[in-house]
Enzyme design. Structure first.
Site, PDB file in Angstrom:
ATOM      1  N   ASP A 116     -51.574  30.382  -4.963  1.00 56.58           N
ATOM      2  CA  ASP A 116     -51.812  29.098  -5.615  1.00 56.58           C
ATOM      3  C   ASP A 116     -53.245  29.083  -6.137  1.00 56.58           C
ATOM      4  OD1 ASP A 116     -51.468  26.331  -6.226  1.00 56.58           O
ATOM      5  OD2 ASP A 116     -50.104  26.178  -4.522  1.00 56.58           O
ATOM      6  N   ASP A 169     -52.265  25.247 -10.335  1.00 54.10           N
ATOM      7  CA  ASP A 169     -52.261  23.823  -9.994  1.00 54.10           C
ATOM      8  C   ASP A 169     -52.740  22.952 -11.165  1.00 54.10           C
ATOM      9  OD1 ASP A 169     -52.033  21.875  -7.710  1.00 54.10           O
ATOM     10  OD2 ASP A 169     -54.152  21.529  -8.205  1.00 54.10           O
ATOM     11  N   GLU A 194     -48.322  24.447 -13.157  1.00 54.48           N
ATOM     12  CA  GLU A 194     -47.883  23.096 -12.803  1.00 54.48           C
ATOM     13  C   GLU A 194     -48.433  22.151 -13.869  1.00 54.48           C
ATOM     14  OE1 GLU A 194     -48.116  19.773  -9.247  1.00 54.48           O
ATOM     15  OE2 GLU A 194     -49.900  20.710 -10.074  1.00 54.48           O
ATOM     16  N   ASP A 240     -46.298  28.724  13.640  1.00 52.85           N
ATOM     17  CA  ASP A 240     -47.593  28.794  14.330  1.00 52.85           C
ATOM     18  C   ASP A 240     -47.510  29.807  15.472  1.00 52.85           C
ATOM     19  OD1 ASP A 240     -50.017  28.275  15.544  1.00 52.85           O
ATOM     20  OD2 ASP A 240     -49.273  26.496  16.604  1.00 52.85           O
ATOM     21  N   HIS A 262     -43.729  20.802  -1.858  1.00 56.69           N
ATOM     22  CA  HIS A 262     -44.572  20.122  -0.875  1.00 56.69           C
ATOM     23  C   HIS A 262     -45.050  18.750  -1.358  1.00 56.69           C
ATOM     24  CE1 HIS A 262     -47.155  21.855  -3.814  1.00 56.69           C
ATOM     25  NE2 HIS A 262     -48.172  21.160  -3.351  1.00 56.69           N
ATOM     26  N   ASP A 263     -44.794  18.397  -2.627  1.00 52.18           N
ATOM     27  CA  ASP A 263     -45.213  17.096  -3.155  1.00 52.18           C
ATOM     28  C   ASP A 263     -44.051  16.125  -3.294  1.00 52.18           C
ATOM     29  OD1 ASP A 263     -47.871  17.857  -3.482  1.00 52.18           O
ATOM     30  OD2 ASP A 263     -47.540  18.604  -5.518  1.00 52.18           O
ATOM     31  N   ASP A 292     -52.071  26.287  18.029  1.00 49.70           N
ATOM     32  CA  ASP A 292     -52.982  25.190  17.666  1.00 49.70           C
ATOM     33  C   ASP A 292     -52.272  24.090  16.865  1.00 49.70           C
ATOM     34  OD1 ASP A 292     -52.632  26.433  15.252  1.00 49.70           O
ATOM     35  OD2 ASP A 292     -54.762  26.727  14.806  1.00 49.70           O
ATOM     36  N   ASP A 332     -49.660  29.672  10.598  1.00 44.55           N
ATOM     37  CA  ASP A 332     -50.681  30.676  10.273  1.00 44.55           C
ATOM     38  C   ASP A 332     -50.059  31.896   9.595  1.00 44.55           C
ATOM     39  OD1 ASP A 332     -49.543  31.934  12.574  1.00 44.55           O
ATOM     40  OD2 ASP A 332     -50.924  30.785  13.842  1.00 44.55           O
TER      41      ASP A 332
HETATM   42  C1  NOJ Z   1     -50.768  19.361  -7.236  1.00 40.45           C
HETATM   43  C2  NOJ Z   1     -50.517  19.865  -5.850  1.00 40.45           C
HETATM   44  O1  NOJ Z   1     -49.212  20.354  -5.769  1.00 40.45           O
HETATM   45  C3  NOJ Z   1     -50.769  18.700  -4.932  1.00 40.45           C
HETATM   46  O2  NOJ Z   1     -50.338  18.954  -3.633  1.00 40.45           O
HETATM   47  C4  NOJ Z   1     -52.227  18.367  -5.003  1.00 40.45           C
HETATM   48  O3  NOJ Z   1     -52.479  17.201  -4.248  1.00 40.45           O
HETATM   49  C5  NOJ Z   1     -52.692  18.112  -6.428  1.00 40.45           C
HETATM   50  N1  NOJ Z   1     -52.162  19.065  -7.352  1.00 40.45           N
HETATM   51  C6  NOJ Z   1     -54.189  18.198  -6.533  1.00 40.45           C
HETATM   52  O4  NOJ Z   1     -54.623  19.515  -6.396  1.00 40.45           O
END
Ligand code: NOJ
Length: 558
Positions: A100, A213, A263, A23, A335-336, A27, A31
């Site tokens: 993405d 995605d 994905e 950042d 990130h998931d 904030d 960024d």
């Molecule tokens: C997969 C993404 O990686 C995830 O972060 C998101 O919540 C879902 N798809 C829905 O877009």
């Protein structure tokens, strides 16, 4: 479209979660300027491609996966001019950028959705999946008016029904994820055309590809009636999926030298072979088989399960050996997912050793490795104490619903599970140095900084040749110099060994041997490495090559 040798097979991809990277304006939110500031860090690490999580305008109900305008940058992140500067900065350093692409759904604030709900007969009336539902007796926990039931009993990924009622249009719309993420209707050719147009717009702006995605959910079943359970599970690989994907590729990136990674939840190796083979629409796909191993047999996501090493070897080996002309996307974190060192390693006593062991696995398998920001530092899961500390729509949605339904007594009852599963584990700010807030921001960070930042941070590791970061650098160099690690055949050794993961990579007479002791105790194996040269290891050169130390990882050439 799967040429034998090409840049995206050689590439090391680094995933940036912009919100938590760096950042510059105080904030508390990362960024684009912050990413620009760190380009030399990425270059130094040996990164070839950056995958940027969504940076588009979005109300952020699902951290940017709810796009309100595909052609605009979210204000908190900066401007289109800064995005151009970022792209140029990457290209100047011979790095590439993939964006993405989130086109299974949009945000409910997207102008298409707003037009669709207010003007059913207008141009956007059929852009989403609208249904009247069915007349019903009052059903208390169902969405919509008391006398109408949704078209079926599908559950959304983030908890609750997959149908929401819109008061304005007086119909239900489908959302596989959050209520604020209505699904686009891919049956409508105008939707597809608009999506291709925006993809071409980004390609013409100079990007080098897409991460797509949940791309295998686009085609919904022909009839909705009578269906229940997970909406996602029911929509995977729908009837027109291959047709939509082939059309998408032909209308967009096939004409560019672009890299594509889909994905694809629930995908098996056979479908992946079709998707990524010579006639497939993608270069590679993300599968979830290794990520699902710690889900319970009965309780699934709700149940924590210990993973036995032979199971992990079996899954990875199947993907290594059965894709034929397809190609793997390799990852252990994103990130998931929770942090790899906490999930599969030992993030306490052997944090450095187990983080470097999983780095070795990631970077010596056949496929394109994806390094998630912070994993190169061995960043760990966050010690969450309450639900209030978390922003993840999935964890908050699922747990809140379970508590409301009475399936779960309280947060305390699922605290351990939440700590292991929360996607926010991976989303805490990047740890740059030991200064306050880890050098991520001068303001109040949008998610708390992991309290371990004083010891786990980039500045400390840059100065330490034994660090996880230094090991990543060496490993990336080794992969860059060793075609056998990229293109070589893979052969598993010791398939049933409970703690040692060992394999060969062979190309044109060159043989590499990778030996990993995935255990916090020593293991003894005889892999006759005495005549081999040790190229890299996360411990000092051993005197006895048959005895492996806790989480020892080594790569040999024979
Ligand atoms: C997969 C993404 O990686 C995830 O972060 C998101 O919540 C879902 N798809 C829905 O877009």
């Amino acid at each position: 479209m799967n040429p034998e040798r090409t840049w995206w097979k050689n590439a090391i991809v680094y995933q940036i979660y912009p919100q938590s990277f760096n950042d510059t304006d105080g904030d508390g939110v990362g960024d684009l300027a912050g990413i620009i500031e760190r380009l030399d860090y990425l270059d130094d690490l040996g990164v070839d491609v950056v995958w940027l999580n969504p940076v588009y305008e979005s109300p952020h109900h699902d951290d940017g996966y709810d796009v309100a305008d595909y052609r605009a940058i979210r204000e908190e992140y900066g401007t289109m001019a800064e995005w151009e500067e970022l792209l140029a900065g990457l290209h100047d350093r011979d790095m590439r950028l993939i964006m993405d692409l989130v086109v299974n759904h949009t945000s409910n604030e997207h102008e298409w959705f707003q037009a669709s709900r207010t003007d059913p007969d207008g141009q956007y009336g059929d852009y989403y999946i609208w249904r009247d539902g069915t007349p019903a007796e009052a059903a208390t926990d169902s969405p919509g008016p008391a006398d109408r039931a949704p078209p079926n009993e599908w559950e959304a990924a983030f908890g609750g029904p997959a149908w929401a009622w819109d008061d304005e249009r007086e119909q239900f719309y489908l959302h596989l994820f959050h209520e604020q993420q209505p699904d686009l209707d891919w049956e409508n050719p105008a939707v597809r055309e608009d999506v291709y147009e925006l993809m071409n717009w980004w390609l013409d702006n100079g990007i080098d590809g897409f991460r797509l995605d949940v791309i295998n959910l686009l085609s919904k079943p022909a009839s909705f009636a009578g269906r229940d359970g997970s909406a996602i599970d029911d929509c995977v690989g729908g009837p027109r999926l291959d047709e939509f994907l082939a059309e998408m590729a032909a209308e967009t990136y096939d004409d560019y030298d672009a890299m594509t990674v889909g994905e694809t939840p629930n995908v098996g190796v056979e479908e992946a072979r079709r998707h990524t083979g010579p006639d497939g629409p993608f270069d590679m796909v993300f599968h979830f088989e290794h990520m699902d191993l710690d889900y319970g047999e009965e309780g699934g996501w709700w149940e924590l399960r210990d993973v036995e090493l032979p199971e992990l070897k079996e899954v990875l080996t199947r993907w290594q050996t059965q894709l034929d002309e397809g190609w793997n996307a390799l990852y252990f974190g994103n990130h998931d997912q929770p942090r790899v060192v906490s999930r599969f390693g030992d993030d306490k006593r052997y944090r450095r050793e187990s983080a470097t062991l999983f780095a070795t696995l990631l970077l010596t398998l056949r496929g394109t490795p994806f390094v998630f920001q912070g994993d190169e530092l061995g960043m760990r899961n966050y010690p969450f104490e309450s639900l209030d500390e978390q922003e993840d729509a999935m964890i908050v949605g699922r747990v809140t619903e379970a508590i409301e339904r009475g399936d779960v007594a309280s947060f305390e009852a699922v605290k351990e599970l939440v700590r292991e599963r929360s996607r926010d584990n991976a989303r805490t700010p990047m740890q740059w140095d030991a200064s306050e807030r880890a050098g991520f921001t001068t303001g109040d960070p949008w998610l708390p900084v992991n309290p371990d930042y004083e010891t786990v941070n980039a500045a400390a590791q840059r100065a330490d040749p034994e660090s996880v970061l230094a090991f990543y650098r060496r490993l990336i160099r080794l992969r860059d110099e060793t075609p056998a690690l990229v293109y070589g055949d893979y052969e598993l050794l010791l398939p049933d060994h409970e703690s040692v993961f060992a394999y060969r990579r062979v190309l044109d007479g060159e043989e590499l041997l990778v030996v990993l002791n995935v255990d916090d105790e020593a293991s003894s194996v005889d892999l006759s490495v005495d005549d081999a040269t040790r190229l890299l290891g996360n411990y000092d050169e051993p005197t006895d090559t048959t005895a492996l130390r806790p989480y020892e990882a080594a790569v040999y050439r024979r």
